[in-house]
Design a protein around this motif. Sequence first.
Motif, mmCIF file in Angstrom:
data_model
loop_
_atom_site.group_PDB
_atom_site.id
_atom_site.type_symbol
_atom_site.label_atom_id
_atom_site.label_comp_id
_atom_site.label_asym_id
_atom_site.label_seq_id
_atom_site.Cartn_x
_atom_site.Cartn_y
_atom_site.Cartn_z
ATOM 1 N N GLN A 289 -4.205 5.595 -6.850
ATOM 2 C CA GLN A 289 -3.503 6.622 -7.696
ATOM 3 C C GLN A 289 -2.165 5.933 -8.086
ATOM 4 O O GLN A 289 -1.437 6.523 -9.212
ATOM 5 N N ILE B 233 0.769 -1.089 -0.087
ATOM 6 C CA ILE B 233 0.132 0.008 -0.167
ATOM 7 C C ILE B 233 0.898 1.164 -0.141
ATOM 8 O O ILE B 233 1.769 1.203 0.746
ATOM 9 N N CYS C 97 -0.297 4.948 -1.556
ATOM 10 C CA CYS C 97 -1.403 5.847 -1.549
ATOM 11 C C CYS C 97 -2.560 5.712 -1.046
ATOM 12 O O CYS C 97 -3.574 6.464 -0.287
HETATM 13 S S1 FES Z 1 -2.057 2.100 -2.742
HETATM 14 FE FE1 FES Z 1 -3.493 1.147 -3.960
HETATM 15 S S2 FES Z 1 -3.318 2.218 -5.764
HETATM 16 FE FE2 FES Z 1 -1.773 3.362 -4.534
#
Ligand code: FES
Lengths: 435, 91
Positions: B50, B44, B46
Amino acid sequence: MIDTRPLIVGAGPAGLRAAITLSDAGLHPVLVDHAPGIGGAVYANLRAQPNLTPKLTREARILRQDFDRVRPRVDLRLSTAFAAFDQTGTALLTGQAGMMFKPRAVIFATGARERIQPRPGWTLAGVSSAGALQIALKTTGTLPLGRLLLAGTGPLLYAIAAQMVAADRPPVAVIETGNPLRHPLMALRLPARVLTEATRYIGQLLLAGVPILSGTDLTRIETRNGALIAHTSRQGRWAEISVDHIGLHDGLARNDFGISAEMTGQTPVFQAGDCRSVLGRWAAEEDGKRAAEQVLHALNATPGRAAIAPDQRFIKTQTLLAKLFARAPALAAPELPDDTVICRCENRSLGDLKQALQTASEQTQTTARTLRLTERFGMGPCQGRQCLDWVAALTPDTTSFADLRGNRWPIKPVRVRDILDAPDFTADPSHQDLK
Amino acid sequence: MSVQTILWNGTPIAFLPGDTIASALSRAGITEFGLRQTALPAAIFCGIGQCQNCLVSIEGIGVAEACLTLCDAEQSVRSLSDHRLTESAHD
Ligand code: FES
């Protein structure tokens, strides 16, 4: 047959308020969001199980009530992303409720993105944006296991820290590059509701004994015996903090990648909320309403309003906050070693960037194009949302952020299967708006 | 009510209603979701779809963001590096 549905991209405060306004005017908007629920990031708890997260704030409750009222008139498509437009005005939506259709107008309400300063170790698992920790808290009421640390700068850090305290998981510390608490007189000039909120957060942190280390940099992160070690620096003094999760946050920026109006042909396009100007949730809601009124105007449904600038009050607040959180003057500029990853997607380092600039200046000219095509900066799946601020800052004489970013579809990666699977309503819109 | 699980690289991981794959994995203490093509960790970052740093391979969906996809009972989820290893065994 002409499709009369407007499209709204993003179901945060701006998108929801736009959908409410358009529905109240008798239109049937299509509202898409790639998240599995409404609320966007700021009101992510609108999609939580009610028993899991703290009570909704008053404004979130009102927003949901208003949206519930118009819900039957809104074609809400969650877990569905807007991908692109083509020159005929066809919009491609992908994911769970994907389709192709020709919206009569489009409102982009794609919110903000967190700016996160590259540092050695920022690509390690367990290091995320501070916002990512907040989303976990808001949607599930829980946080990842272990000790938490927040670092960077800006008001959001304190909101998140206070929410962690309320969830009985106070962070080990908040590391802040500015000295926001040093300017109480300046802070008093903030609007009452901003000041009240800030005072409450700071109060909660002090009460819980969470240290706020201001004027301090988190310079690098490494792993040791399964833990993350955060190295901090404050006026030449160094310290190490051992934790399990680090949330970084260095402010917010518009999430407006690839959504310029030039690319949508004849279709009227508007931007609303933080993706137009990062002014926070209250401004975003007002702006969503404003964008909806502009759509109505463009479609001649009602006498709408012409384009207006965002409310000066919100802009003043942001300017003041930026001053309050200015980087402490005593803090040296961060010195990044050459192997610091700048572009996470393509694993391109500061050294790669420096070398590219050097070889290019010996041979040809470096441009945004060469930095992208040859050096791969900004070319990965995040499309430069994470690195281009810094590439632009590191190459001030060479290129600009706007040049590096360019404007391209799709606005996020698309699976080929999703394109093939998307039902095509361009010839025969299935929903007719009975205006 | 019995606990619902997803299968993470074959191992059952409990999830709560409203959990995304990312939130269920992190609650189970799993922060690294395999490796990205660059060999940097998938994880993980963002949290809102994004950055594409959290991509995993999900049964019935394909490659998708762990942070945006809700858990479904008995659903098999694999890290992309796991996938690549099995699929590229011939080269
Ligand atoms: S943490 Fe899932 S797209 Fe950025």
